[in-house]
Write a protein that holds these residues in place. Structure first.
Motif, PDB file in Angstrom:
ATOM      1  N   THR A   1       0.902  -1.181   0.150  1.00  0.00           N
ATOM      2  CA  THR A   1      -0.035   0.009  -0.276  1.00  0.00           C
ATOM      3  C   THR A   1       0.709   1.385  -0.210  1.00  0.00           C
ATOM      4  O   THR A   1       0.474   2.240  -0.398  1.00  0.00           O
ATOM      5  CB  THR A   1      -0.892   0.189   1.203  1.00  0.00           C
ATOM      6  N   ASP A   2       2.105   1.202   0.787  1.00  0.00           N
ATOM      7  CA  ASP A   2       2.990   2.537   0.672  1.00  0.00           C
ATOM      8  C   ASP A   2       4.058   2.433  -0.175  1.00  0.00           C
ATOM      9  O   ASP A   2       4.414   3.315  -0.951  1.00  0.00           O
ATOM     10  CB  ASP A   2       3.259   2.634   2.190  1.00  0.00           C
TER      11      ASP A   2
ATOM     12  N   VAL B   1       7.058   6.128  -1.530  1.00  0.00           N
ATOM     13  CA  VAL B   1       7.031   6.882  -0.506  1.00  0.00           C
ATOM     14  C   VAL B   1       8.219   6.534   0.325  1.00  0.00           C
ATOM     15  O   VAL B   1       8.699   5.335   0.342  1.00  0.00           O
ATOM     16  CB  VAL B   1       5.775   6.748   0.290  1.00  0.00           C
TER      17      VAL B   1
ATOM     18  N   SER C   1       8.894  11.172   4.295  1.00  0.00           N
ATOM     19  CA  SER C   1       7.481  11.649   4.015  1.00  0.00           C
ATOM     20  C   SER C   1       6.530  10.916   5.005  1.00  0.00           C
ATOM     21  O   SER C   1       5.642  11.678   5.557  1.00  0.00           O
ATOM     22  CB  SER C   1       7.189  11.031   2.504  1.00  0.00           C
ATOM     23  N   LEU C   2       6.705   9.744   5.441  1.00  0.00           N
ATOM     24  CA  LEU C   2       5.953   9.066   6.210  1.00  0.00           C
ATOM     25  C   LEU C   2       6.176   9.638   7.616  1.00  0.00           C
ATOM     26  O   LEU C   2       4.926  10.061   8.441  1.00  0.00           O
ATOM     27  CB  LEU C   2       6.004   7.651   6.050  1.00  0.00           C
TER      28      LEU C   2
ATOM     29  N   ALA D   1       7.084  12.598   8.327  1.00  0.00           N
ATOM     30  CA  ALA D   1       6.502  13.944   8.301  1.00  0.00           C
ATOM     31  C   ALA D   1       5.209  13.991   8.597  1.00  0.00           C
ATOM     32  O   ALA D   1       4.642  14.816   9.081  1.00  0.00           O
ATOM     33  CB  ALA D   1       6.880  14.619   7.105  1.00  0.00           C
ATOM     34  N   LEU D   2       4.405  13.007   7.787  1.00  0.00           N
ATOM     35  CA  LEU D   2       2.709  13.175   8.029  1.00  0.00           C
ATOM     36  C   LEU D   2       2.548  12.743   9.323  1.00  0.00           C
ATOM     37  O   LEU D   2       1.606  13.167  10.303  1.00  0.00           O
ATOM     38  CB  LEU D   2       2.216  11.937   7.191  1.00  0.00           C
TER      39      LEU D   2
ATOM     40  N   GLN E   1       3.281  15.885  11.582  1.00  0.00           N
ATOM     41  CA  GLN E   1       2.074  16.777  11.389  1.00  0.00           C
ATOM     42  C   GLN E   1       1.019  16.556  12.394  1.00  0.00           C
ATOM     43  O   GLN E   1       0.483  17.485  12.893  1.00  0.00           O
ATOM     44  CB  GLN E   1       1.814  16.860   9.905  1.00  0.00           C
ATOM     45  N   ALA E   2       0.657  15.187  12.386  1.00  0.00           N
ATOM     46  CA  ALA E   2      -0.497  15.011  13.344  1.00  0.00           C
ATOM     47  C   ALA E   2      -0.245  15.072  14.666  1.00  0.00           C
ATOM     48  O   ALA E   2      -0.982  15.775  15.460  1.00  0.00           O
ATOM     49  CB  ALA E   2      -0.765  13.360  13.009  1.00  0.00           C
TER      50      ALA E   2
ATOM     51  N   ARG F   1       0.003   0.378   8.885  1.00  0.00           N
ATOM     52  CA  ARG F   1      -0.394   1.492   8.273  1.00  0.00           C
ATOM     53  C   ARG F   1      -0.767   2.620   9.027  1.00  0.00           C
ATOM     54  O   ARG F   1      -1.630   2.568   9.894  1.00  0.00           O
ATOM     55  CB  ARG F   1      -1.484   0.964   7.280  1.00  0.00           C
ATOM     56  N   LEU F   2       0.067   3.687   9.031  1.00  0.00           N
ATOM     57  CA  LEU F   2      -0.385   5.114   9.648  1.00  0.00           C
ATOM     58  C   LEU F   2      -1.710   5.189   9.729  1.00  0.00           C
ATOM     59  O   LEU F   2      -2.498   5.696  10.785  1.00  0.00           O
ATOM     60  CB  LEU F   2       0.353   6.319   9.092  1.00  0.00           C
ATOM     61  N   GLY F   3      -2.472   5.219   8.696  1.00  0.00           N
ATOM     62  CA  GLY F   3      -3.851   5.631   8.278  1.00  0.00           C
ATOM     63  C   GLY F   3      -4.929   4.703   9.320  1.00  0.00           C
ATOM     64  O   GLY F   3      -6.013   5.080   9.602  1.00  0.00           O
ATOM     65  N   GLU F   4      -4.257   3.549   9.851  1.00  0.00           N
ATOM     66  CA  GLU F   4      -5.300   2.723  10.675  1.00  0.00           C
ATOM     67  C   GLU F   4      -5.034   3.041  12.060  1.00  0.00           C
ATOM     68  O   GLU F   4      -5.753   2.283  12.955  1.00  0.00           O
ATOM     69  CB  GLU F   4      -4.959   1.382  10.298  1.00  0.00           C
TER      70      GLU F   4
ATOM     71  N   PRO G   1      -2.706   9.229  14.059  1.00  0.00           N
ATOM     72  CA  PRO G   1      -1.249   8.751  13.527  1.00  0.00           C
ATOM     73  C   PRO G   1      -0.054   9.610  13.839  1.00  0.00           C
ATOM     74  O   PRO G   1       1.074   9.020  13.588  1.00  0.00           O
ATOM     75  CB  PRO G   1      -1.496   9.117  11.984  1.00  0.00           C
TER      76      PRO G   1
END
Ligand code: ZN
Lengths: 387, 129
Positions: free
Chosen positions: A137-138, A143, A147-148, A150-151, A154-155, A248-251, A255
């Protein structure tokens, strides 16, 4: 609780980008030899070798444990390799703790080694690191780690109010600590302005917020005290705990929060019979400047008020809990398999009062070591006690 | 010494085949848990929320809202929430020069895996690529 697993001794090579033509086999031999010397042991005293190395694509050597046993004069020992991304070295130490605590081995040598810098071009290393996350997925979008991270940062910033100035303070301080460490990769005399002026890698992270790709090796030996030569003042393991988070960060519920690290830390405190307030010095996984603050928060240090404590100097060299006196990954460097082994080495030597870099002045009784792979996906936490 | 290693992988995707087939057509196919109802995109073969294995396929619109975005010199990525999904997703941005906060799932380039998003204006209209 872990009752009788002692730090027998250890050593590391310098962490840097090798330009002298030396090989990872050379670094492994040197770290092994110097660790044996530090412990007052012979190669024939070792009955188990646990190698940490993140990727066959870096070494271009499958089954590296058998090869390194042979190369390092340890032929005949039990040999295996432990891998857990960025946490590989620390998880290898945990495997050694288990070996000694269970009686499966008497004296275990943990050898972390990685040619992260000299074997491949940086872009190729980055492409391999992408596969540290969910490759389907990533990773296959290309990626990169930055970048990961960094996301996630940011959270963290959105929830806590942390700023890039807070991140820069970490980037500066860890490099300042590294200046006392002759083995460190980036012994930089920099300011927050230098961090802010360095090129953006993936917003909000700039070049000086990122740890380097390094080459190097580190080795430590663990055993029961009765199986070691008499000497005064050995650091002992009190806890070795690990835990995972969703890949996965999104889960993740948040995050920006390292929940897997929090779980590993809570398990470690319970195993050691201590609380976060008992920790006097820490080596924390600072792959990125902001990740150090995220880690400190998850570890529950400073009464779980990590950001305010950071701003108050709580984690500075002269603060209540000095963090990353080695320089951390940001300063000391990050040859992946060797990273966690070197973190444990630094903590043990701090507790024994014989650290080769900047020595903690607060006479800590307990040291915490924290390492992770992925975005705090595989988390390893150890707690060591002073003699 | 020098050594070159070139490797071409063919990777079966097993139980997630419908998800990847939909993705190649530019369609967002999520997994919905038959036990707790959690809708995951990217899809999962086992529920990440409760561990159940009786999952159903659930088509999404493919529209997503950006939660966080990071920009590098040559690439941009974002954490986004696809409409109808309970989890969020990491995506590469096809047109990072667009600074809006919503987008639509794009067909991946070549046979690549992973999620790509084309940013749209905030009315949901795509810019010219
Ligand atoms: Zn479920």
């Amino acid at each position: 609780m872990i009752s009788d697993v002692s730090f027998a001794g250890g050593a590391m090579t310098p962490f840097n980008r090798r330009k002298d033509g030396s090989s990872f086999r050379d670094w492994a031999r040197r770290a092994t030899r110097d660790a044996l010397t530090d412990a007052g042991l012979q190669a024939s005293d070792i009955d188990s070798l646990i190698v940490a190395s993140e990727s066959d694509f870096f070494t271009l050597q499958l089954n590296p444990a058998a090869l390194l046993a042979d190369e390092c004069g340890l032929t005949g020992v039990a040999a295996k390799r432990v891998e857990g991304g960025g946490a590989s070295g620390h998880l290898a130490v945990h495997a050694a703790v288990a070996d000694v605590a269970s009686g499966m081995a008497r004296r275990v040598l943990v050898l972390g080694v990685e040619p992260s810098a000299s074997h491949l071009r940086g872009a190729d290393v980055g492409a391999l690191y992408s596969l540290s996350f969910d490759a389907w997925t990533d990773g296959m979008t290309g990626v990169d780690s930055t970048s990961l991270y960094a996301l996630s940062a940011q959270a963290f910033m959105a929830r806590t109010g942390a700023t890039v100035d807070d991140f820069a303070a970490v980037a500066v301080r860890n490099r300042a600590h590294a200046r006392a460490n002759a083995n460190a990769h980036l012994q930089l005399d920099i300011t927050a302005q230098d961090v802010a002026a360095s090129p953006v890698v993936a917003s909000p992270y700039r070049r000086l917020d990122c740890s380097p790709l390094s080459d190097g090796a580190a080795a430590i030996i663990l055993a029961r005290t009765a199986d070691l030569p008499a000497r005064s003042g050995r650091a002992r393991f009190r806890a070795a705990a690990s835990a995972t988070d969703t890949v996965r960060l999104g889960e993740r519920h948040d995050p920006g929060f390292f929940a897997g690290k929090q779980r590993a830390a809570q398990l470690a405190y319970a195993m050691a019979g201590v609380t976060a307030a008992d920790i006097g010095v820490a080596e924390v996984y600072d792959s990125y400047s902001g990740a150090q603050l995220q880690a400190l928060q998850a570890l529950g240090l400073a009464n779980s008020r990590a950001l305010a404590a950071e701003r108050d100097g709580y984690f500075a060299a002269d603060g209540m809990v000095p963090v990353n006196l080695s320089g951390g990954l940001l300063g000391q460097g990050a040859p992946v398999g060797a990273t966690g082994v070197a973190q444990i080495l630094a903590a043990a030597l701090q507790l024994e009062g014989r650290y080769f870099g900047r020595q903690a002045q607060n006479q800590p009784r307990f040291a915490l070591v924290d390492t992770h792979g992925g975005i705090a996906t595989s988390n390893a936490v150890s707690i060591l006690e002073a003699p | 010494m020098k050594h070159h290693l070139g490797l071409d992988y063919t990777i079966p995707v097993g139980d997630l085949a419908p998800y990847f087939e939909a993705l190649q057509a530019g369609n967002a196919l999520a997994s919905a848990c038959g036990k707790c109802g959690h809708v995951a995109f990217p899809a999962r073969a086992q529920c990440g929320a409760c561990g159940a294995t009786d999952l159903r396929w659930k088509p999404l619109t493919g529209r997503a809202q950006i939660l966080f975005r990071t920009d590098a010199a040559s690439s941009s990525y974002a954490l986004v929430k696809f409409d109808g999904a309970d989890s969020s997703s990491t995506v590469g941005l096809c047109n990072p020069e667009q600074k809006t906060s919503s987008g639509r799932l794009a067909v991946p380039i070549g046979d690549a895996a992973g999620l790509w998003l084309t940013l749209t204006d905030n009315k949901g209209e795509e810019d010219e690529r």
